[in-house]
Design an enzyme around this catalytic site. Structure first.
Site, PDB file in Angstrom:
ATOM      1  N   GLN A 261       0.844  -1.191   0.000  1.00 32.57           N
ATOM      2  CA  GLN A 261       0.000   0.000   0.000  1.00 32.57           C
ATOM      3  C   GLN A 261       0.883   1.246   0.000  1.00 32.57           C
ATOM      4  O   GLN A 261       1.730   1.415   0.860  1.00 32.57           O
ATOM      5  CB  GLN A 261      -0.920   0.017   1.220  1.00 32.57           C
TER       6      GLN A 261
ATOM      7  N   TYR B 277      -6.045  10.110   4.877  1.00 29.84           N
ATOM      8  CA  TYR B 277      -4.688  10.329   4.396  1.00 29.84           C
ATOM      9  C   TYR B 277      -4.741  11.270   3.186  1.00 29.84           C
ATOM     10  O   TYR B 277      -5.818  11.721   2.786  1.00 29.84           O
ATOM     11  CB  TYR B 277      -4.004   8.995   4.100  1.00 29.84           C
TER      12      TYR B 277
END
Length: 361
Positions: A100, A169
Site C-alpha cells: 500500500q 490520508y
C-alpha cells in the site's frame, strides 16, 4: 454460486481464494522505514495462513508523508533489498502480496519528517500545529513520488500496489470537502477533488505498465461533518474505473475518529459485522469494478454471504488476523467458528511502544 475458497484472477494475479488481509499498521519497520526481518516473518505467517492476498501496511512514498514511528517506507531505492526479502518470504510460503502506497498529508508527524507537514487546505480545527498548503509544484512532486514508489514495489517483486485513498490520508483529504477548500483545479466539484487520485493512477501506469495490478482503497463516506458523501465516493469510483483502476477496496471513516471510525470497537455479533455493507451494495450497483470490502468482518458466514450475494468479490479482514494469522486456514480446514478477535483495539498499544502490534489477550 460464487464461493470464498475458489481461485480468482485480479488483473495479472492468480489468487487462491477471496480472502484479503487489509492494510494494518504493524509497527515493525526500522526507524528508517526499512522492512525488518521481523516484519518479513510476520508477513510469512500471514501467507502460511492461506490468505488469497496480503496488503501491507501503508508505506510512505515521500519523506514528507510519514504518519508515525516504525512505519514502512518505500521512498528510497536503498529500501528495495529489505522489501525484496519481504516479498520473497511471502512468495516462498505460497502467498501473493500488494504494497500500500501512502502519504499522510496534514497528519504527517512533523517531528519525524523534520519539516512542516503538507496540507490540502488551511482548515482550522483539524490540526493545531502549522501546516504548509500545497501548491501545484508540491502536488506534482507527490504524484511522482507515488509513481516512484510503485516502481520500487515492482522492482522488489511485489505482485501489485494499492493507492491509499481512504481514512483521511492525503488523497482522501483531497477527496473530502472537510479537508479540501481549494478553489483551483484540485478543489470544488468531485471531478476536481478526485483529480490527484487520477493523476497518481496514470503516473503509476506510465511506470509499471498496463499489466501490473493497481488497486485503490477508498472511503464509501467520511462520516464526519461536511465529509466525503456516498454520492461523491461513487462518482470518484466511476472516474477511477474509467481511468483503468483494477480493483477498489471499500472502507470508511477518518483518522480523527468518532463512532463511525475505520476500526470500530465492540464487533460482537454478525449484525454488527461488515459495517459498510449497505454502502458497498450501492457502490457495486453503479461502479463495475472488482470490489474488496473491509470493515468488521469476523464470521465465515458473513464473508460467504457477502461474496455469494455479489455485494463484494473479496472479503478483507484486518484486526482478526493480528490475533489469528492462520484464521483463513482454520476456516478452510472446516473449523468455521468466528474469529476470536474482540475488537477492543488494544492490539495497537504494543505497536505504539515500539514492540509491534499484537493481541493483548
Amino acid at each position: 454460486m460464487v464461493q470464498p475458497f475458489e481461485e480468482t484472477r485480479l488483473k495479472g494475479m492468480v489468487l487462491a481464494n477471496r480472502f484479503v488481509r487489509s492494510a494494518t499498521w504493524e509497527g515493525m519497520a526500522g526507524d528508517d522505514g526499512s522492512a525488518s526481518p521481523r516484519l518479513s516473518e510476520y508477513m510469512r505467517q500471514l501467507a502460511l495462513g492461506h490468505l488469497g492476498l496480503i496488503i501491507t501496511s501503508h508505506a510512505y512514498v515521500h519523506p514528507s508523508g510519514q504518519a508515525g514511528p516504525w512505519q514502512l517506507g518505500i521512498h528510497r531505492d536503498e529500501l528495495i533489498p529489505g522489501l525484496s526479502n519481504l516479498a520473497r518470504e511471502v512468495h516462498k510460503s505460497g502467498g501473493k502480496i500488494v504494497i500500500q502506497l501512502a502519504h499522510a498529508g496534514c497528519f504527517a508527524s512533523g517531528k519525524l519528517i523534520g519539516r512542516t507537514p503538507l496540507a490540502v487546505s488551511d482548515v482550522p480545527g483539524i490540526v493545531n500545529s502549522p501546516r504548509q498548503v500545497m501548491n501545484e509544484d508540491n502536488i506534482g512532486e507527490i504524484v511522482q513520488a507515488f509513481a516512484e514508489g510503485a516502481r520500487r514495489a515492482k522492482e522488489a517483486g511485489f505482485d501489485g500496489v494499492e493507492i491509499h485513498g481512504a481514512h483521511g490520508y492525503l488523497i482522501s483529504q483531497f477527496l473530502s470537502p472537510a479537508f479540501n477548500l481549494r478553489t483551483d483545479r484540485f478543489g470544488g466539484p468531485i471531478e476536481n477533488r478526485a483529480r490527484i487520485a487520477i493523476e497518481v493512477l496514470r503516473a503509476i501506469r506510465r511506470v509499471v505498465g498496463e499489466d501490473y495490478p493497481v488497486l485503490i482503497k477508498l472511503n464509501c463516506g467520511d462520516f464526519i461533518e461536511n465529509g466525503l458523501s456516498q454520492k461523491d465516493a461513487i462518482a470518484a469510483g466511476k472516474l477511477l474505473w474509467a481511468s483503468g483502476i483494477d480493483a477498489v477496496e471499500l472502507s470508511g471513516g477518518v483518522l480523527t475518529g468518532g463512532k463511525l471510525s475505520p476500526s470500530r470497537p465492540g464487533i460482537n455479533s454478525e449484525e454488527k459485522e461488515a459495517y459498510f455493507r449497505k454502502e458497498a451494495e450501492e457502490f457495486r450497483k453503479q461502479v463495475p469494478v472488482p470490489l474488496i470490502l473491509v470493515g468488521g468482518i469476523r464470521s465465515y458466514t458473513v464473508a460467504e454471504n457477502l461474496i455469494a450475494s455479489g455485494i463484494a468479490d473479496y472479503a478483507a479482514l484486518s484486526r482478526p488476523l493480528i490475533r489469528e494469522p492462520h484464521l483463513i486456514k482454520r476456516w478452510q480446514e472446516g473449523n468455521r467458528l468466528p474469529a476470536s478477535c474482540v475488537s477492543d483495539n488494544q492490539c495497537f498499544a504494543a505497536g505504539l511502544m515500539g514492540k509491534g502490534i499484537s493481541c493483548v489477550l
